[in-house]
Design an enzyme around this catalytic site. Sequence first.
Site, PDB file in Angstrom:
ATOM      1  N   SER A  91      54.267  30.000  31.941  1.00 44.72           N
ATOM      2  CA  SER A  91      53.145  30.626  32.653  1.00 44.72           C
ATOM      3  C   SER A  91      53.495  31.653  33.720  1.00 44.72           C
ATOM      4  O   SER A  91      52.599  32.321  34.224  1.00 44.72           O
ATOM      5  CB  SER A  91      52.274  29.556  33.292  1.00 44.72           C
ATOM      6  N   LYS A 111      48.849  32.041  43.283  1.00 45.30           N
ATOM      7  CA  LYS A 111      48.087  31.430  42.180  1.00 45.30           C
ATOM      8  C   LYS A 111      47.184  30.339  42.749  1.00 45.30           C
ATOM      9  O   LYS A 111      47.567  29.647  43.702  1.00 45.30           O
ATOM     10  CB  LYS A 111      49.073  30.852  41.158  1.00 45.30           C
ATOM     11  N   SER A 155      49.519  30.974  32.100  1.00 51.74           N
ATOM     12  CA  SER A 155      48.304  30.769  32.865  1.00 51.74           C
ATOM     13  C   SER A 155      48.269  31.546  34.179  1.00 51.74           C
ATOM     14  O   SER A 155      47.188  31.684  34.766  1.00 51.74           O
ATOM     15  CB  SER A 155      48.136  29.281  33.165  1.00 51.74           C
TER      16      SER A 155
HETATM   17  N1  GLN Z   1      50.899  28.244  27.774  1.00 50.80           N
HETATM   18  C1  GLN Z   1      51.456  26.970  28.069  1.00 50.80           C
HETATM   19  C2  GLN Z   1      50.374  25.924  28.049  1.00 50.80           C
HETATM   20  O1  GLN Z   1      49.282  26.255  27.739  1.00 50.80           O
HETATM   21  C3  GLN Z   1      52.179  27.008  29.375  1.00 50.80           C
HETATM   22  C4  GLN Z   1      51.336  26.768  30.553  1.00 50.80           C
HETATM   23  C5  GLN Z   1      52.098  26.784  31.841  1.00 50.80           C
HETATM   24  O2  GLN Z   1      53.284  27.135  31.881  1.00 50.80           O
HETATM   25  N2  GLN Z   1      51.433  26.348  32.896  1.00 50.80           N
HETATM   26  O3  GLN Z   1      50.591  24.790  28.336  1.00 50.80           O
END
Ligand code: GLN
Length: 456
Positions: free
Chosen positions: A150, A51, A126
């Site tokens: 994410s 990532k 994400s």
């Molecule tokens: N979807 C969640 C957010 O927008 C989780 C993001 C993540 O785990 N980095 O914060």
Amino acid sequence: MSISVSDFLTRYRETRDLNIMLTVDEPWLEKHVCEQSSVKGPLSGKLIVIKDNINVKGLLNTCGSAFLKNYISPYDATVVERIKKAGGIIAGKANQDEFAMGSSTEYSAFGPTKNPVNPEYVPGGSSGGSAAAVAAGLADYALGSDTGGSIRQPAGFCGVVGLKPTYGRVSRYGLTAFASSLDQIGPITRSVRQAAELLQVIAGKDERDATSTDVEVDDYAGNLGNDNVRTLGVPFHLLREGLHPEVKARFEEAVAILKKSGKEIRDITLPHLSYSIAVYYILATAEASSNLARFDGVRYGVRSENSAASIDAFYSANREKGFGPEVKRRIMLGTYVLSSGYYDAYYGRAQKVRRLIYEDFQKAFRTVDAILLPTCPTPAFKLGENVNNPMAMYLSDIFTVSVNIAGIPGLSVPVGNTEEGLPVGMQILGNLYEESRILQLGHALETLQGSAVAGL
Ligand code: GLN
């Protein structure tokens, strides 16, 4: 059989329109493959997609942000260092929502990633690029980061396996911080066995991350055959409303398979879980507003070309230009909940509810060995469907954020598809440091479902 570098490059070229990777640097890769060829270890010859918020020396580390579009990392994150020592090959950097804030990869400054299962749909986020890379056959192994889901949610949306380890199990050194008390790096892979193999390499104490712990690292892959989970808890009270009918059906089928195999299913109550979205979006934004203060266009980030009248105006102009709308929204929310007069009402109270959510899980784990939950209330949504509706996007995190709030590990495994062919994921949650146990159960389920990939 493992995916070769040339298979990776071919698949990468064939899937360019899915926008999975942000950086594939062929000359760098060629040199890296050469250097790694003499390293013998458990990941020898295996390709790992990373990532874009996990630093790899010599490669861009944009975090999906225009602010860092020129930032080439001068160092390796601990997880990358460990992968290199284990003989693994870093294939390149995968797309993500800007600074890991989002659930669809549509908040990337470099355009959205499309779901390889059906390109009209989002891959989740994400870590959408990492999950899509595995689903599209670019690599069998990827690393993501998980602050509120994410790793697990994109794994669920793309039909692959994703593990968020216990907070402290994996070093965060070299991960660009979003919310430091919630962030954790973990594997996204095609099979549970591969997740165990990658966790084995990256887990363990690191002197450079004071929040990493020196709890003994189990033999995750070696223990996969000894499934010693007897009782499974399902919080049925959370599944009554708001769940997509096909997600509910696939979840119930998986629970039935486990029951038939001899597991005892118990109805459990997690009374404070309904507060987890509110708690998460207070704590995560508060921490983000502080972590992102370092991006000012001086030491980090691009500068605005306009001349500024004061140093504050200079910072503002850079931050205005560099950050995308979702990141700005989070910084404003986080600054608000931390501001004097509101701190006790929001941040202080959220900390207290965090404790209650943790205790709900601890109480449940006194009677069950693991907990089952859907990964996401719906299958993947269409590109563009939620992009202008932050509330809808936030609500899709309902089943994942509590796991980060409590610090426990969570594994998302595929449990079939909808009629339209969209994957559905189920989470297996364990108590602190019980990665081995949830991987064993995930592996057992994979075998029961007959979905284990041939040859693994
Ligand atoms: N979807 C969640 C957010 O927008 C989780 C993001 C993540 O785990 N980095 O914060």
